[in-house]
Scaffold this active site. Structure first.
Site, PDB file in Angstrom:
ATOM      1  N   GLU A 185      12.307   8.536  -6.668  1.00 54.63           N
ATOM      2  CA  GLU A 185      12.048   8.367  -8.105  1.00 54.63           C
ATOM      3  C   GLU A 185      12.394   9.647  -8.864  1.00 54.63           C
ATOM      4  O   GLU A 185      13.121   9.619  -9.862  1.00 54.63           O
ATOM      5  CB  GLU A 185      10.574   7.990  -8.340  1.00 54.63           C
ATOM      6  CG  GLU A 185      10.250   6.563  -7.911  1.00 54.63           C
ATOM      7  CD  GLU A 185       8.850   6.105  -8.304  1.00 54.63           C
ATOM      8  OE1 GLU A 185       8.520   4.956  -7.996  1.00 54.63           O
ATOM      9  OE2 GLU A 185       8.078   6.888  -8.908  1.00 54.63           O
ATOM     10  N   HIS A 442      13.929 -20.272 -17.387  1.00 55.66           N
ATOM     11  CA  HIS A 442      15.346 -19.913 -17.316  1.00 55.66           C
ATOM     12  C   HIS A 442      15.776 -19.312 -18.653  1.00 55.66           C
ATOM     13  O   HIS A 442      15.384 -19.837 -19.695  1.00 55.66           O
ATOM     14  CB  HIS A 442      16.183 -21.169 -17.022  1.00 55.66           C
ATOM     15  CG  HIS A 442      17.658 -20.908 -17.080  1.00 55.66           C
ATOM     16  ND1 HIS A 442      18.323 -20.271 -16.067  1.00 55.66           N
ATOM     17  CD2 HIS A 442      18.583 -21.167 -18.058  1.00 55.66           C
ATOM     18  CE1 HIS A 442      19.604 -20.164 -16.391  1.00 55.66           C
ATOM     19  NE2 HIS A 442      19.778 -20.692 -17.595  1.00 55.66           N
TER      20      HIS A 442
HETATM   21  C1  LIG Z   1       4.595  11.670  -8.439  1.00 47.99           C
HETATM   22  C2  LIG Z   1       3.726  10.520  -8.019  1.00 47.99           C
HETATM   23  C3  LIG Z   1       4.037   9.252  -8.460  1.00 47.99           C
HETATM   24  C4  LIG Z   1       3.243   8.180  -8.090  1.00 47.99           C
HETATM   25  N1  LIG Z   1       3.564   6.945  -8.555  1.00 47.99           N
HETATM   26  C5  LIG Z   1       2.811   5.884  -8.219  1.00 47.99           C
HETATM   27  C6  LIG Z   1       3.104   4.604  -8.727  1.00 47.99           C
HETATM   28  O1  LIG Z   1       4.051   4.421  -9.499  1.00 47.99           O
HETATM   29  N2  LIG Z   1       2.303   3.575  -8.362  1.00 47.99           N
HETATM   30  C7  LIG Z   1       1.258   3.746  -7.514  1.00 47.99           C
HETATM   31  O2  LIG Z   1       0.572   2.774  -7.209  1.00 47.99           O
HETATM   32  N3  LIG Z   1       0.934   4.957  -7.015  1.00 47.99           N
HETATM   33  C8  LIG Z   1       1.695   6.029  -7.358  1.00 47.99           C
HETATM   34  N4  LIG Z   1       1.352   7.271  -6.892  1.00 47.99           N
HETATM   35  C9  LIG Z   1       0.182   7.387  -5.999  1.00 47.99           C
HETATM   36  C10 LIG Z   1      -1.114   7.352  -6.820  1.00 47.99           C
HETATM   37  O3  LIG Z   1      -1.100   8.396  -7.753  1.00 47.99           O
HETATM   38  C11 LIG Z   1      -2.317   7.483  -5.892  1.00 47.99           C
HETATM   39  O4  LIG Z   1      -2.260   6.491  -4.896  1.00 47.99           O
HETATM   40  C12 LIG Z   1      -3.619   7.309  -6.669  1.00 47.99           C
HETATM   41  O5  LIG Z   1      -3.729   8.273  -7.689  1.00 47.99           O
HETATM   42  C13 LIG Z   1      -4.816   7.418  -5.728  1.00 47.99           C
HETATM   43  O6  LIG Z   1      -5.978   7.266  -6.457  1.00 47.99           O
HETATM   44  P1  LIG Z   1      -7.360   7.905  -5.980  1.00 47.99           P
HETATM   45  O7  LIG Z   1      -8.357   7.482  -6.991  1.00 47.99           O
HETATM   46  O8  LIG Z   1      -7.600   7.578  -4.574  1.00 47.99           O
HETATM   47  O9  LIG Z   1      -7.147   9.482  -6.028  1.00 47.99           O
HETATM   48  P2  LIG Z   1      -6.519  10.505  -7.068  1.00 47.99           P
HETATM   49  O10 LIG Z   1      -5.765   9.815  -8.136  1.00 47.99           O
HETATM   50  O11 LIG Z   1      -5.821  11.525  -6.264  1.00 47.99           O
HETATM   51  O12 LIG Z   1      -7.788  11.126  -7.779  1.00 47.99           O
HETATM   52  C14 LIG Z   1      -8.726  11.894  -7.099  1.00 47.99           C
HETATM   53  C15 LIG Z   1      -9.408  12.819  -8.086  1.00 47.99           C
HETATM   54  O13 LIG Z   1     -10.497  13.432  -7.414  1.00 47.99           O
HETATM   55  C16 LIG Z   1     -10.623  14.756  -7.882  1.00 47.99           C
HETATM   56  N5  LIG Z   1     -11.342  15.495  -6.851  1.00 47.99           N
HETATM   57  C17 LIG Z   1     -10.957  15.714  -5.573  1.00 47.99           C
HETATM   58  N6  LIG Z   1     -11.912  16.368  -4.890  1.00 47.99           N
HETATM   59  C18 LIG Z   1     -12.915  16.566  -5.770  1.00 47.99           C
HETATM   60  C19 LIG Z   1     -14.194  17.175  -5.657  1.00 47.99           C
HETATM   61  N7  LIG Z   1     -14.648  17.666  -4.490  1.00 47.99           N
HETATM   62  N8  LIG Z   1     -14.970  17.228  -6.764  1.00 47.99           N
HETATM   63  C20 LIG Z   1     -14.532  16.710  -7.957  1.00 47.99           C
HETATM   64  N9  LIG Z   1     -13.355  16.104  -8.101  1.00 47.99           N
HETATM   65  C21 LIG Z   1     -12.558  16.031  -7.021  1.00 47.99           C
HETATM   66  C22 LIG Z   1      -9.193  15.219  -8.064  1.00 47.99           C
HETATM   67  O14 LIG Z   1      -9.136  16.288  -9.011  1.00 47.99           O
HETATM   68  C23 LIG Z   1      -8.527  13.955  -8.584  1.00 47.99           C
HETATM   69  O15 LIG Z   1      -8.474  13.940  -9.989  1.00 47.99           O
HETATM   70  C24 LIG Z   1       2.123   8.380  -7.259  1.00 47.99           C
HETATM   71  C25 LIG Z   1       1.787   9.664  -6.823  1.00 47.99           C
HETATM   72  C26 LIG Z   1       2.583  10.726  -7.202  1.00 47.99           C
HETATM   73  C27 LIG Z   1       2.206  12.098  -6.753  1.00 47.99           C
END
Ligand SMILES: Cc1cc2nc3c(=O)[nH]c(=O)nc-3n(C[C@H](O)[C@H](O)[C@H](O)COP(=O)(O)OP(=O)(O)OC[C@H]3O[C@@H](n4cnc5c(N)ncnc54)[C@H](O)[C@@H]3O)c2cc1C
Length: 463
Positions: A185, A442
């Site tokens: 991407e 379509h």
């Molecule tokens: C460049 C890129 C593009 C992507 N594009 C897509 C896409 O198009 N479609 C898709 O489905 N997925 C995509 N993803 C993947 C997607 O971003 C992740 O799968 C998703 O964000 C996971 O969600 P989550 O809630 O598990 O964790 P995260 O989104 O990683 O959120 C976790 C949060 O927890 C916080 N955190 C961590 N530890 C602590 C702590 N101890 N105390 C307080 N806060 C904490 C972090 O700061 C973070 O904000 C992409 C990822 C990247 C990097």
């Protein structure tokens, strides 16, 4: 009075965590969500899905105009890249959406505890020097970039996906290490904006985990777009001198090394679960070999009262998988039945054309039994042909005996939108015949799904 501060504390406000927190609050539970970032929304909204799509959308429009594709439709334009404005609209998209989550927290009375959470015990955490006790704690700490041993990411010349979203100028030559979704991407973004892009992938094909035929076809399409692919090639070192980098590569099977001179290097070899500084051991929690927290079908960990969802648990690292687990975990905590069907989670690569799949690949399906496969080329789809989008195909894989659809794989300009229909059909246990006899509007790209389903029994109309 209860000596608990909250019914539920969610750690992490990504798509898993913020959705879990909102649903828990909707279900009447007193809920807080801890987030250490300055804004809510996690990886997805801040540095992942949303900013990457903002750049993909803008760069695609630029490419259509700059490469003469629009001229072929009778639209002549003098085109100039204004990268600062392009970055500005990306930042605006992120600001709007992360601010939207803050609004939803207020609306649903979810308290945002600002800071880094660490366990003190199994029902207590510390956030910014204050302890909070909850009946239920949901770990939704997501993932971060997997480093490449010996390669230091400075976010200037050698960048992670986060740095690659923010490059201040178009690099002359961008070397992308890793031919997975994120590398392709972001490689596409900079290719469209004028960079030479070389993708170095250790495996013999791009897009590990996707259907074999899709992977081969994708490689052909990216090559046709001018992206250089170095498959079966490993990176052995990266040296930075000033604002340039030298990337040493050699064939994965061994052989002569080669050096690629680059203006930017994107390290995109995957992501790893984020449990740093959580002090899981104080809660009695452990991680598996891949650093993930194991959960059962209900998303409960081995420690009663602690749950985990999203990228930090096994399964595809995708925002919508995290979101669905967020809803399910909140419903389970509230005593309802929260379910995620992990067999039907679509995956999309937002390149042009888009690449999408749901369910089993043909290889996986064949390992489980006899299958029938129907394929239909986008070249024969009237809408795709009219829109000058001939690349790609739809492939429907069905069980040979029951005709139940086991997997659908699509390469098409709007594959990411089309795949929702396939996922819904599979969720309802559809057969290929069910799809084939469903009336499709379509002219739409989606008619190719109907035709591929018809092809399962050998009877498509338009080829
Ligand atoms: C460049 C890129 C593009 C992507 N594009 C897509 C896409 O198009 N479609 C898709 O489905 N997925 C995509 N993803 C993947 C997607 O971003 C992740 O799968 C998703 O964000 C996971 O969600 P989550 O809630 O598990 O964790 P995260 O989104 O990683 O959120 C976790 C949060 O927890 C916080 N955190 C961590 N530890 C602590 C702590 N101890 N105390 C307080 N806060 C904490 C972090 O700061 C973070 O904000 C992409 C990822 C990247 C990097």
């Amino acid at each position: 009075m209860s000596d608990y501060d909250f019914d539920v504390i969610v750690i992490g406000a990504g798509p898993g965590g913020y959705v879990a927190a909102i649903r828990a609050a909707q279900l009447g539970l007193k809920t807080a969500c801890v987030e250490s970032r300055a804004t809510l929304g996690g990886t997805c909204l801040n540095v992942g899905c949303i900013p990457s799509k903002a750049m993909l959308h803008a760069s695609e429009l630029y490419d259509e105009a700059a490469s003469g594709k629009l001229a072929k439709l009778g639209i002549k334009a003098q085109v100039e890249l204004d990268l600062d404005t392009m970055h500005g609209q990306r930042r605006d998209a992120v600001k709007g959406l992360t601010g939207g989550i803050e609004f939803l927290f207020k609306k649903n009375k979810v308290e945002w505890l600002k800071g880094h959470a660490a366990f003190i015990g199994k029902d207590t955490i510390d956030v910014a020097g204050k302890s909070y006790r909850a009946r239920n704690i949901v770990v939704a700490t997501g993932s971060n970039v997997t480093p490449l041993p010996g390669v230091e990411i400075d976010e200037k010349v050698v960048v992670s996906s986060t740095g690659a979203l923010e490059l201040a100028k178009v690099p002359g030559h961008l070397v992308v290490i890793g031919g997975g979704v994120i590398g392709l991407e972001l490689g596409s973004v900079w290719k469209r904006l004028g960079a030479k892009v070389t993708v170095v992938e250790f495996l013999d094909q791009l897009l590990p985990g996707m259907d074999g035929e899709v992977r081969k076809e994708a490689a052909k399409i990216f090559k046709k777009q001018g992206i250089e692919l170095k498959l079966s090639t490993k990176v052995t070192g990266v040296t930075v001198k000033g604002d340039k980098a030298s990337v040493t590569v050699e064939p994965a099977a061994g052989g002569a090394a080669e050096t690629l001179e680059a203006d930017a290097v994107l390290v995109s070899i995957g992501r790893r679960p984020n449990t740093d500084g959580l002090a899981l051991e104080r809660a009695g929690l452990t991680v598996n070999k891949r650093g993930q927290i194991e959960v059962d079908h209900d998303l409960a960990t081995a420690v009663p009262g602690i749950w985990a969802i999203g990228d930090v648990v096994p399964g595809p690292m995708l925002a919508h998988k995290a979101e669905d687990e967020g809803i399910a975990v909140a419903e389970n905590i509230a005593g309802l039945t929260g379910i995620v069907n992990h067999d039907v989670i679509p995956g999309v690569v937002y390149t042009m054309p888009e690449i999408a799949g749901v369910g089993l690949t043909e290889e996986e399906a064949k390992e489980r039994g006899e299958v029938k496969v129907g394929k239909f080329p986008m070249l024969a789809n009237s809408r795709a042909k009219t829109n000058h989008e001939p690349d790609g195909f739809v492939k429907v894989i069905a069980d040979a005996k029951t005709d139940r659809v086991l997997g659908v794989h699509i390469i098409a300009s709007v594959a990411g939108t089309m795949i929702a229909q396939a996922a819904q059909a599979m969720e309802f246990g559809a057969t290929s015949e069910d799809i084939a006899y469903t009336c499709h509007a379509h002219p739409t790209h989606s008619e190719a799904i109907k035709e591929a389903a018809m092809a399962v029994t050998g009877k498509p109309i338009h080829i």
